[in-house]
Design a protein around this motif. Structure first.
Motif, short mmCIF file in Angstrom:
data_model
loop_
_atom_site.label_atom_id
_atom_site.label_comp_id
_atom_site.label_asym_id
_atom_site.label_seq_id
_atom_site.Cartn_x
_atom_site.Cartn_y
_atom_site.Cartn_z
N GLY A 69 0.77 -1.23 0.00
CA GLY A 69 0.00 0.00 0.00
C GLY A 69 0.80 1.28 0.00
N ILE A 70 2.10 1.21 0.34
CA ILE A 70 2.88 2.45 0.32
C ILE A 70 3.31 2.76 -1.11
N THR A 71 3.66 4.01 -1.35
CA THR A 71 4.10 4.44 -2.67
C THR A 71 5.57 4.83 -2.61
N LEU A 72 6.34 4.25 -3.52
CA LEU A 72 7.76 4.58 -3.65
C LEU A 72 7.94 5.51 -4.84
N GLU A 73 8.88 6.41 -4.74
CA GLU A 73 9.29 7.20 -5.88
C GLU A 73 10.53 6.52 -6.43
N VAL A 74 10.43 6.03 -7.67
CA VAL A 74 11.48 5.21 -8.28
C VAL A 74 12.29 6.06 -9.25
N GLU A 75 13.60 6.08 -9.04
CA GLU A 75 14.52 6.71 -9.98
C GLU A 75 15.34 5.60 -10.63
N PHE A 76 15.38 5.59 -11.95
CA PHE A 76 16.14 4.58 -12.67
C PHE A 76 17.57 5.06 -12.87
N ASP A 77 18.54 4.17 -12.56
CA ASP A 77 19.95 4.49 -12.79
C ASP A 77 20.22 4.27 -14.26
N GLY A 78 20.67 5.29 -14.94
CA GLY A 78 20.94 5.14 -16.37
C GLY A 78 21.67 6.34 -16.90
N PRO A 79 22.04 6.26 -18.18
CA PRO A 79 22.81 7.34 -18.78
C PRO A 79 21.98 8.61 -18.99
N GLU A 80 20.67 8.47 -19.04
CA GLU A 80 19.82 9.63 -19.27
C GLU A 80 19.07 9.98 -17.99
N SER A 81 18.65 11.23 -17.92
CA SER A 81 17.84 11.65 -16.80
C SER A 81 16.39 11.31 -17.10
N LEU A 82 15.88 10.30 -16.43
CA LEU A 82 14.51 9.85 -16.64
C LEU A 82 13.60 10.41 -15.55
N PRO A 83 12.34 10.70 -15.90
CA PRO A 83 11.42 11.18 -14.86
C PRO A 83 11.23 10.13 -13.77
N ILE A 84 10.98 10.60 -12.56
CA ILE A 84 10.69 9.72 -11.43
C ILE A 84 9.32 9.08 -11.65
N VAL A 85 9.22 7.80 -11.32
CA VAL A 85 7.96 7.06 -11.45
C VAL A 85 7.44 6.77 -10.04
N ARG A 86 6.16 7.01 -9.83
CA ARG A 86 5.51 6.66 -8.55
C ARG A 86 4.98 5.23 -8.67
N ALA A 87 5.38 4.38 -7.72
CA ALA A 87 5.00 2.96 -7.75
C ALA A 87 4.38 2.56 -6.41
N ARG A 88 3.13 2.12 -6.46
CA ARG A 88 2.43 1.66 -5.24
C ARG A 88 2.64 0.17 -5.09
N ILE A 89 3.12 -0.24 -3.92
CA ILE A 89 3.36 -1.66 -3.66
C ILE A 89 2.02 -2.35 -3.42
N VAL A 90 1.75 -3.40 -4.21
CA VAL A 90 0.50 -4.16 -4.03
C VAL A 90 0.75 -5.49 -3.33
N HIS A 91 1.97 -5.99 -3.39
CA HIS A 91 2.34 -7.17 -2.60
C HIS A 91 3.85 -7.20 -2.46
N VAL A 92 4.30 -7.74 -1.35
CA VAL A 92 5.74 -7.86 -1.09
C VAL A 92 5.98 -9.17 -0.37
N GLN A 93 7.12 -9.82 -0.70
CA GLN A 93 7.45 -11.09 -0.06
C GLN A 93 8.96 -11.21 0.08
N PRO A 94 9.43 -11.91 1.10
CA PRO A 94 10.87 -12.16 1.21
C PRO A 94 11.35 -12.89 -0.03
N TYR A 95 12.55 -12.56 -0.50
CA TYR A 95 13.10 -13.17 -1.71
C TYR A 95 14.36 -13.96 -1.40
N SER A 96 15.30 -13.31 -0.74
CA SER A 96 16.55 -13.93 -0.30
C SER A 96 17.02 -13.13 0.91
N PRO A 97 18.01 -13.60 1.66
CA PRO A 97 18.44 -12.85 2.83
C PRO A 97 18.79 -11.40 2.46
#
Length: 108
Positions: free
Chosen positions: A54-82
């Motif tokens: 339910g929280i919203t993250l502001e996502v910045e992509f690491d890349g050679p160009e300056s890309l706009p920030i994307v707002r991403a709302r988490i709909v599910h999260v689960q442990p993946y690895s340590p």
């Protein structure tokens, strides 16, 4: 029908380093991640810290160009690895086809 058949957006395989800050009323939390399974409507993000649904993250992509920030709302999260969590996110608003292509171009 399968889950893939019910998806509204075409998914693109990628491995895009990303980062951002989550700000709530109390603190600002910096995070790093890896975006994959990307579409106009959302993405899977492998995060270096847990966040709740339910929280919203502001996502910045690491890349050679300056890309706009994307707002991403988490709909599910689960442990993946340590030390890592896999979050399914919806973009709000969805990204344009041109913005999506610019993000994918960073993956080349």
């Amino acid at each position: 029908s399968s889950v893939a058949d019910r998806r509204a957006w075409v998914r693109h395989d990628c491995l895009l380093p990303s980062h951002g800050i989550y700000q709530d009323d109390v603190e600002a939390i910096c995070w790093q991640g890896l975006v994959f399974d990307l579409s106009q409507g959302g993405a899977q993000i492998l995060l270096n810290r847990p966040f709740r649904d339910g929280i919203t993250l502001e996502v910045e992509f690491d890349g050679p160009e300056s890309l706009p920030i994307v707002r991403a709302r988490i709909v599910h999260v689960q442990p993946y690895s340590p030390g890592n969590w896999l979050a399914g996110c919806l973009f709000d608003p969805i990204v344009t086809p041109e913005h999506l292509q610019a993000i994918l171009d960073c993956n080349k």
